[in-house]
Scaffold this motif. Structure first.
Motif, mmCIF file in Angstrom:
data_model
loop_
_atom_site.group_PDB
_atom_site.id
_atom_site.type_symbol
_atom_site.label_atom_id
_atom_site.label_comp_id
_atom_site.label_asym_id
_atom_site.label_seq_id
_atom_site.Cartn_x
_atom_site.Cartn_y
_atom_site.Cartn_z
ATOM 1 N N ASP A 127 0.824 -1.205 0.000
ATOM 2 C CA ASP A 127 0.000 0.000 0.000
ATOM 3 C C ASP A 127 0.864 1.263 0.000
ATOM 4 N N VAL A 128 2.061 1.185 0.580
ATOM 5 C CA VAL A 128 2.996 2.313 0.507
ATOM 6 C C VAL A 128 3.458 2.493 -0.937
ATOM 7 N N TYR A 129 3.823 1.390 -1.564
ATOM 8 C CA TYR A 129 4.248 1.409 -2.971
ATOM 9 C C TYR A 129 3.155 1.987 -3.875
ATOM 10 N N VAL A 130 1.918 1.525 -3.688
ATOM 11 C CA VAL A 130 0.800 1.994 -4.525
ATOM 12 C C VAL A 130 0.552 3.475 -4.311
ATOM 13 N N LYS A 131 0.696 3.937 -3.079
ATOM 14 C CA LYS A 131 0.464 5.355 -2.788
ATOM 15 C C LYS A 131 1.470 6.226 -3.540
ATOM 16 N N VAL A 132 2.729 5.807 -3.577
ATOM 17 C CA VAL A 132 3.741 6.563 -4.320
ATOM 18 C C VAL A 132 3.451 6.494 -5.815
ATOM 19 N N LEU A 133 3.097 5.310 -6.296
ATOM 20 C CA LEU A 133 2.785 5.143 -7.714
ATOM 21 C C LEU A 133 1.593 6.014 -8.108
ATOM 22 N N GLN A 134 0.613 6.080 -7.233
ATOM 23 C CA GLN A 134 -0.561 6.915 -7.491
ATOM 24 C C GLN A 134 -0.169 8.388 -7.556
ATOM 25 N N TYR A 135 0.728 8.800 -6.680
ATOM 26 C CA TYR A 135 1.201 10.187 -6.687
ATOM 27 C C TYR A 135 1.923 10.504 -7.999
ATOM 28 N N VAL A 136 2.740 9.562 -8.465
ATOM 29 C CA VAL A 136 3.461 9.761 -9.729
ATOM 30 C C VAL A 136 2.485 9.917 -10.886
ATOM 31 N N LEU A 137 1.466 9.069 -10.923
ATOM 32 C CA LEU A 137 0.502 9.117 -12.024
ATOM 33 C C LEU A 137 -0.433 10.315 -11.911
ATOM 34 N N ASP A 138 -0.749 10.731 -10.687
ATOM 35 C CA ASP A 138 -1.613 11.899 -10.498
ATOM 36 C C ASP A 138 -0.919 13.182 -10.945
ATOM 37 N N SER A 139 0.410 13.205 -10.759
ATOM 38 C CA SER A 139 1.146 14.420 -11.098
ATOM 39 C C SER A 139 1.392 14.549 -12.600
ATOM 40 N N ALA A 140 1.178 13.455 -13.334
ATOM 41 C CA ALA A 140 1.357 13.504 -14.784
ATOM 42 C C ALA A 140 0.056 13.957 -15.452
ATOM 43 N N ALA A 141 0.172 14.416 -16.664
ATOM 44 C CA ALA A 141 -1.015 14.860 -17.403
ATOM 45 C C ALA A 141 -1.889 13.657 -17.744
ATOM 46 N N THR A 142 -3.194 13.806 -17.595
ATOM 47 C CA THR A 142 -4.125 12.720 -17.904
ATOM 48 C C THR A 142 -5.040 13.134 -19.047
ATOM 49 N N GLU A 143 -5.555 12.119 -19.715
ATOM 50 C CA GLU A 143 -6.463 12.372 -20.819
ATOM 51 C C GLU A 143 -7.882 12.042 -20.397
ATOM 52 N N TRP A 295 -13.332 7.628 -17.412
ATOM 53 C CA TRP A 295 -12.641 6.791 -18.387
ATOM 54 C C TRP A 295 -11.176 7.202 -18.496
ATOM 55 N N VAL A 296 -10.281 6.208 -18.486
ATOM 56 C CA VAL A 296 -8.835 6.449 -18.549
ATOM 57 C C VAL A 296 -8.278 5.702 -19.763
ATOM 58 N N ARG A 297 -7.432 6.355 -20.498
ATOM 59 C CA ARG A 297 -6.801 5.736 -21.674
ATOM 60 C C ARG A 297 -5.603 4.901 -21.231
ATOM 61 N N SER A 298 -5.644 3.611 -21.490
ATOM 62 C CA SER A 298 -4.588 2.707 -20.998
ATOM 63 C C SER A 298 -3.226 3.058 -21.587
ATOM 64 N N GLU A 299 -3.204 3.482 -22.865
ATOM 65 C CA GLU A 299 -1.928 3.828 -23.496
ATOM 66 C C GLU A 299 -1.247 4.988 -22.775
ATOM 67 N N SER A 300 -2.042 5.914 -22.237
ATOM 68 C CA SER A 300 -1.449 7.061 -21.540
ATOM 69 C C SER A 300 -0.831 6.638 -20.214
ATOM 70 N N VAL A 301 -1.392 5.596 -19.591
ATOM 71 C CA VAL A 301 -0.820 5.106 -18.327
ATOM 72 C C VAL A 301 0.562 4.527 -18.577
ATOM 73 N N VAL A 302 0.680 3.716 -19.631
ATOM 74 C CA VAL A 302 1.985 3.147 -19.974
ATOM 75 C C VAL A 302 2.969 4.253 -20.318
ATOM 76 N N GLN A 303 2.517 5.234 -21.076
ATOM 77 C CA GLN A 303 3.395 6.346 -21.473
ATOM 78 C C GLN A 303 3.889 7.113 -20.253
ATOM 79 N N GLN A 304 3.017 7.358 -19.290
ATOM 80 C CA GLN A 304 3.423 8.076 -18.082
ATOM 81 C C GLN A 304 4.467 7.289 -17.298
ATOM 82 N N LEU A 305 4.284 5.970 -17.204
ATOM 83 C CA LEU A 305 5.259 5.146 -16.491
ATOM 84 C C LEU A 305 6.606 5.156 -17.199
ATOM 85 N N GLN A 306 6.582 5.148 -18.518
ATOM 86 C CA GLN A 306 7.833 5.164 -19.276
ATOM 87 C C GLN A 306 8.533 6.514 -19.147
ATOM 88 N N GLU A 307 7.778 7.584 -19.245
ATOM 89 C CA GLU A 307 8.378 8.920 -19.175
ATOM 90 C C GLU A 307 8.938 9.227 -17.795
#
Length: 678
Positions: A127-143, A295-307
């Motif tokens: 849950d600590v790991y997920v919280k950090v991961l969520q913060y990383v994805l929240d701070s990125a631009a979403t579609e 609705w969340v675009r799955s391709e954007s999630v992968v792109q955010q993790l890569q970037e």
């Protein structure tokens, strides 16, 4: 592991240490509530997840960056110290990570286990790991699908998913049993009947890559359902069958469906995902990026993790994420849609914990129709559905859960011990619009036709003479046996089997102790009270253990199932005595102060010695080259002559982390970078 599981295991292990200490051995106990910081922080994180980010943000910036670096490489998987060196780059020397481990541990951001031969395993709470991961994805631009005006043309509604399949398995096991063959697998006919009731699809579960015995006889969806039931403590397998663990089951049935989803989600992440960090990132990112109702675009999630450096830029990552989306859709956790540009969009369906009470209250009931049908909404609590299964026939669960009251279901409920009044009381309590009169009339007719007489299993208490019988009779009329024993002859009484041991104690007290062995009418021994007492004691002990298990939902990761798990942490004890290793620090204490104080020039031989020391101790170097100060993490030296050797090192070059060969002979100065938190 979740922080709640870690706290529960720490408490259990500490209790064992205390027991050993009380027994007079040399065991040493840590007092959890008296200052064992990781335990206290795990409890805080479990109760208030928002404290995770607050705790991380209180660390020095350098330790925050190192922690994120650790998460990128390890995810929620266990790791050992030898793996840390392979994760080095210009901004993260192995010595810096090693020195930070005790700090993260004290803060509750890390747990430590110990193998039998002493090697330590470290793991970040999931849950600590997920919280950090969520913060990383929240701070990125979403579609947003709404903002982009996406024209969806393929719509895939979720099924009832894994919780419904788990529920159907439990109902089947409780009602009909789940016997196994001599080889230990399920009977073919049982498998066919069970699989016809499960709604998950085997094709979508292929990404789980699970392995289990008798895979040729049991499909993945049935194997996962059985495995989850075992890991939740709801069923247990012995040599003859799978059997319901009623105490645990009844405790879980009282929990809202959200709690079931949370527990199963943790088990899927721990046991059904491939044990590599990239797969873990993809799996957990789907929920971390998912926003309920959007609705969340799955391709954007992968792109955010890569970037953000969590994933490599490989096309296979996107294919893996799509495969997991189909699996999660089969679990009933998301909706899927395909846009006209072939992009995959998903909408997360699992509600947050804040919505649990409201959702549970809204679904507390069902509707009874005059045509004897019962309609239970999708969010009807499981404990209500479980009782419905006992008095009505389940007909379907496509959206709504449909049941039908029949004469056969009424008689089956009577046979199971539910009287007509009990059945009516239950329906009156939860029928949101009342019970139609024609159903009550039908019950009256059925009750006249069935269940007005029955057999009852009792024990016969015999006396050798009428004097002994008279003593018992007196005690029945005015003493401690009143209402517990019924006389049926001059020297015989009828006793409820459940009261046998209680009556035995009373008989001792009135001076008429019973024979130790039971006898039939031919004076042949047919069993001993000792063996029955042992059974009672076993049942009592099992019930006590079940009570403890039912009250402690955090221990699910220690349960075993039929699926071979890639996780091994359940087999190791936590290292409760983990502290910073002072012997490891001795190498740094002896370093010359001038080597670490400032960047300066040295003789070639001394320069080489400093570089070799950095490689040996896995430290970073600060060098001056062409008037610029650079940070490098040395890897190896090559070349033999002091003035003619090169250094392969990690370096940050134009914001890119690269490996590069450097010539120390061209440096204008150097110093060792010892972590300030050592």
């Amino acid at each position: 592991m979740h922080t709640s599981e870690l706290a529960a295991r720490a408490e259990s292990q500490a209790a064992q240490i205390v027991d050993i200490a009380k027994a007079g051995t040399t065991g040493q106990s840590d007092t959890l509530h008296g200052g064992f910081a990781p335990y206290i922080n795990w409890q805080k994180f479990s109760a208030a997840p928002e404290l995770v980010l607050q705790t991380i943000q209180q660390l020095p910036p350098s330790l925050q960056q190192l922690y994120v670096h650790l998460l990128k490489h390890a995810g929620p998987l266990p790791f050992h110290e030898e793996m840390i060196e392979s994760w080095q780059h210009a901004d993260a020397a192995a010595a810096e990570i090693m020195a930070a481990l005790p700090i993260w541990y004290e803060a509750g951001l890390l747990a430590v286990f110990r193998k039998a031969w002493g090697e330590r395993l470290y793991v970040v709470p999931v849950d600590v790991y997920v919280k950090v991961l969520q913060y990383v994805l929240d701070s990125a631009a979403t579609e947003s699908a709404e903002e982009l005006h996406i024209d969806f043309f393929a719509d895939s509604e979720p099924g009832l998913g894994v919780i419904n399949d788990l529920f159907r398995l439990l109902v089947f096991t409780a009602n009909e049993g789940l016997p196994v063959t001599a080889k230990g697998t399920l009977h073919k006919r049982t498998v066919q009947r069970l699989e016809s009731q499960l709604q998950m699809t085997n094709e979508s579960l292929g990404v789980c890559r699970i392995s289990y015995a008798f895979a040729e006889a049991v499909s993945p969806k049935l194997a996962i359902s059985i495995d989850l039931a075992m890991r939740l403590g709801l069923i247990r397998k012995d040599t003859q069958s799978f059997s319901i663990q009623r105490d645990e089951l009844y405790a879980w049935l009282q929990q809202p469906i959200q709690k079931w989803n949370e527990a199963v989600w943790l088990l899927v992440g721990q046991h059904y995902t491939v044990a590599n960090a990239e797969t873990k990132h993809l799996f957990y990112a789907l929920r971390a990026a998912g926003r309920q109702g959007q609705w969340v675009r799955s391709e954007s999630v992968v792109q955010q993790l890569q970037e953000s450096g969590w994933l490599d830029e490989e096309q296979s990552q996107l294919e893996t994420m799509k495969a997991w989306l189909h699996a999660l859709h089969s679990f009933g956790w998301c909706e899927l849609r395909t846009a006209s540009d072939s992009s995959i969009w998903y909408k997360w369906l699992i509600s947050s914990e804040d919505d649990v009470d409201e959702q549970t209250e809204d679904g507390r009931g069902f509707f009874v129709q005059p045509d004897f049908e019962i309609i239970a909404p999708p969010d009807c609590p499981l404990f209500i559905r479980w009782q419905l299964e006992q008095i009505a026939e389940h007909t379907s669960s496509s959206g709504m859960h449909m049941y039908r009251l029949t004469k056969d279901s009424f008689q089956a409920a009577i046979d199971a011990g539910r009287t007509r009044k009990q059945q009516q009381d239950f329906l009156e309590q939860y029928a949101l619009a009342g019970i139609p009169e024609n159903i009550i009339d039908a019950w009256e007719r059925w009750n006249e036709q069935y269940g007005r007489a029955w057999f009852s299993e009792v024990v016969l208490l015999r006396c050798e003479d009428e004097a002994a019988a008279l003593l018992i009779q007196q005690e029945c009329e005015q003493g401690r046996l009143k209402g517990k024993v019924s006389k049926i002859g001059s020297t015989a009484f009828v006793v409820d089997r459940a009261q046998v041991e209680q009556i035995r104690a009373v008989m001792e007290q009135i001076g008429l102790p019973l024979l130790k062995n039971w006898r039939n009418d031919d004076d042949v021994e047919c069993g001993s009270a000792d063996s029955n007492g042992a059974d009672d004691e076993s049942l009592e002990t099992g019930a006590t253990a079940s009570d403890r298990s039912a009250k402690n939902f955090q221990n699910i990761s220690t349960m075993n199932g039929i699926v071979y798990s890639p996780s091994s942490l359940q087999y190791y004890e936590m290292d409760m005595a983990y502290r910073r290793d002072e012997s490891w620090l001795s190498s740094y204490i002896g370093l010359p102060l001038m080597w670490t104080k400032e960047v300066r020039t040295y003789h070639a031989s001394t320069m080489k010695e400093i570089v070799e020391t950095a490689i040996q101790l896995k430290l970073a170097l600060q060098i001056k080259e062409n008037g610029k100060l650079l940070r490098v993490v040395p890897i190896r030296l090559y070349g033999q002559v002091d003035m003619d050797y090169a250094l392969e090192a990690h370096i940050n070059e134009d914001s890119r982390l690269v490996r590069k060969s450097l010539m120390p002979s061209q440096w204008e100065g150097v110093r060792l970078l010892v972590p300030e938190w050592l």
